[in-house]
Motif scaffolding. Structure first.
Motif, PDB file in Angstrom:
ATOM      1  N   ASP A   1       0.862  14.078   6.519  1.00 47.13           N
ATOM      2  CA  ASP A   1      -0.127  13.152   7.046  1.00 47.13           C
ATOM      3  C   ASP A   1       0.470  11.755   7.171  1.00 47.13           C
ATOM      4  N   PRO A   2       0.551  11.182   8.389  1.00 51.15           N
ATOM      5  CA  PRO A   2       1.127   9.847   8.561  1.00 51.15           C
ATOM      6  C   PRO A   2       0.399   8.762   7.768  1.00 51.15           C
ATOM      7  N   GLU A   3      -0.908   8.873   7.617  1.00 50.02           N
ATOM      8  CA  GLU A   3      -1.647   7.883   6.831  1.00 50.02           C
ATOM      9  C   GLU A   3      -1.283   7.987   5.349  1.00 50.02           C
ATOM     10  N   SER A   4      -1.104   9.217   4.882  1.00 44.63           N
ATOM     11  CA  SER A   4      -0.701   9.415   3.482  1.00 44.63           C
ATOM     12  C   SER A   4       0.706   8.891   3.246  1.00 44.63           C
ATOM     13  N   LYS A   5       1.544   8.966   4.272  1.00 41.43           N
ATOM     14  CA  LYS A   5       2.917   8.446   4.137  1.00 41.43           C
ATOM     15  C   LYS A   5       2.873   6.978   3.722  1.00 41.43           C
ATOM     16  N   LYS A   6       2.034   6.215   4.379  1.00 44.95           N
ATOM     17  CA  LYS A   6       1.920   4.781   4.075  1.00 44.95           C
ATOM     18  C   LYS A   6       1.451   4.572   2.641  1.00 44.95           C
ATOM     19  N   VAL A   7       0.437   5.338   2.216  1.00 45.93           N
ATOM     20  CA  VAL A   7      -0.090   5.218   0.848  1.00 45.93           C
ATOM     21  C   VAL A   7       0.997   5.571  -0.167  1.00 45.93           C
ATOM     22  N   LEU A   8       1.729   6.641   0.097  1.00 48.03           N
ATOM     23  CA  LEU A   8       2.766   7.076  -0.838  1.00 48.03           C
ATOM     24  C   LEU A   8       3.918   6.070  -0.893  1.00 48.03           C
ATOM     25  N   GLU A   9       4.319   5.548   0.257  1.00 46.16           N
ATOM     26  CA  GLU A   9       5.397   4.555   0.265  1.00 46.16           C
ATOM     27  C   GLU A   9       4.978   3.283  -0.479  1.00 46.16           C
ATOM     28  N   ASP A  10       3.732   2.874  -0.280  1.00 51.07           N
ATOM     29  CA  ASP A  10       3.242   1.660  -0.953  1.00 51.07           C
ATOM     30  C   ASP A  10       3.097   1.854  -2.461  1.00 51.07           C
ATOM     31  N   ASN A  11       2.996   3.099  -2.907  1.00 51.80           N
ATOM     32  CA  ASN A  11       2.761   3.385  -4.326  1.00 51.80           C
ATOM     33  C   ASN A  11       3.935   4.104  -4.981  1.00 51.80           C
ATOM     34  N   ARG A  12       5.134   3.883  -4.473  1.00 50.53           N
ATOM     35  CA  ARG A  12       6.327   4.474  -5.093  1.00 50.53           C
ATOM     36  C   ARG A  12       6.441   4.120  -6.573  1.00 50.53           C
ATOM     37  N   PRO A  13       6.187   2.874  -6.971  1.00 47.12           N
ATOM     38  CA  PRO A  13       6.293   2.551  -8.399  1.00 47.12           C
ATOM     39  C   PRO A  13       5.319   3.364  -9.266  1.00 47.12           C
ATOM     40  N   LEU A  14       4.139   3.653  -8.735  1.00 45.63           N
ATOM     41  CA  LEU A  14       3.177   4.458  -9.487  1.00 45.63           C
ATOM     42  C   LEU A  14       3.719   5.875  -9.703  1.00 45.63           C
ATOM     43  N   ILE A  15       4.255   6.463  -8.650  1.00 42.87           N
ATOM     44  CA  ILE A  15       4.824   7.819  -8.752  1.00 42.87           C
ATOM     45  C   ILE A  15       6.021   7.805  -9.690  1.00 42.87           C
TER      46      ILE A  15
END
Length: 157
Positions: free
Chosen positions: A86-100
């Motif tokens: 999901d392209p929208e999820s890509k943005k969320v995941l990239e923005d939250n790399r520190p959380l992961i």
């Protein structure tokens, strides 16, 4: 002794020949043929449709943790790549790399040095880190489409 080897080779040749014949001639075994193609029902065909969206890979910065072992202080560095379609999820995941990264580090610290070297424990680490990441996203009112966690780097020092 030679005769035993010759007989064994003949038996293997016959077995391989019969298996090849059964594979190539599906009607030879009829319904019991394990090589015969299975007719899928309409429902099974609908379920079998694959998600044709391309896989998007998001690399998480390397995670380093130290362990105290019998040989002294040891370091393990892992790199995890997260997938989504999901392209929208890509943005969320990239923005939250520190959380992961934080969740994976916390999860990794629950293993011993000996465990982290085992293949099954590496798989378990990825599953646990994925589940914990999903929980953290839900706790923050985010629900990205999260695919697999892939182990793309593993270094031991």
């Amino acid at each position: 002794m030679r005769w035993l080897i010759i007989i064994a080779l003949l038996l293997v040749t016959i077995i391989v020949g019969l298996a090849t014949f059964a594979y190539l001639d599906h009607e030879f075994l009829g319904e019991n043929n394990p090589f015969a193609g299975k007719e899928l029902t309409e429902e099974e065909l609908n379920e079998a449709k694959l998600d044709k969206r391309p896989i998007i890979y998001i690399e998480i910065p390397p995670i380093v943790i130290n362990f105290l072992s019998a040989k002294g202080l040891r370091y393990v560095q892992i790199t995890i790549t997260v997938t989504t379609r999901d392209p929208e999820s890509k943005k969320v995941l990239e923005d939250n790399r520190p959380l992961i990264q934080s969740v994976a580090l916390s999860t990794m610290s629950g293993f011993t040095f000996k465990e982290i070297l085992e293949q099954d424990k590496k798989k378990e680490l990825l599953v646990l880190a994925r589940e914990a990441s999903l929980q953290r996203f839900l706790a923050n009112n985010m629900e990205p489409e999260l695919g697999e966690f892939l182990l793309t780097g593993f270094v031991v020092q």
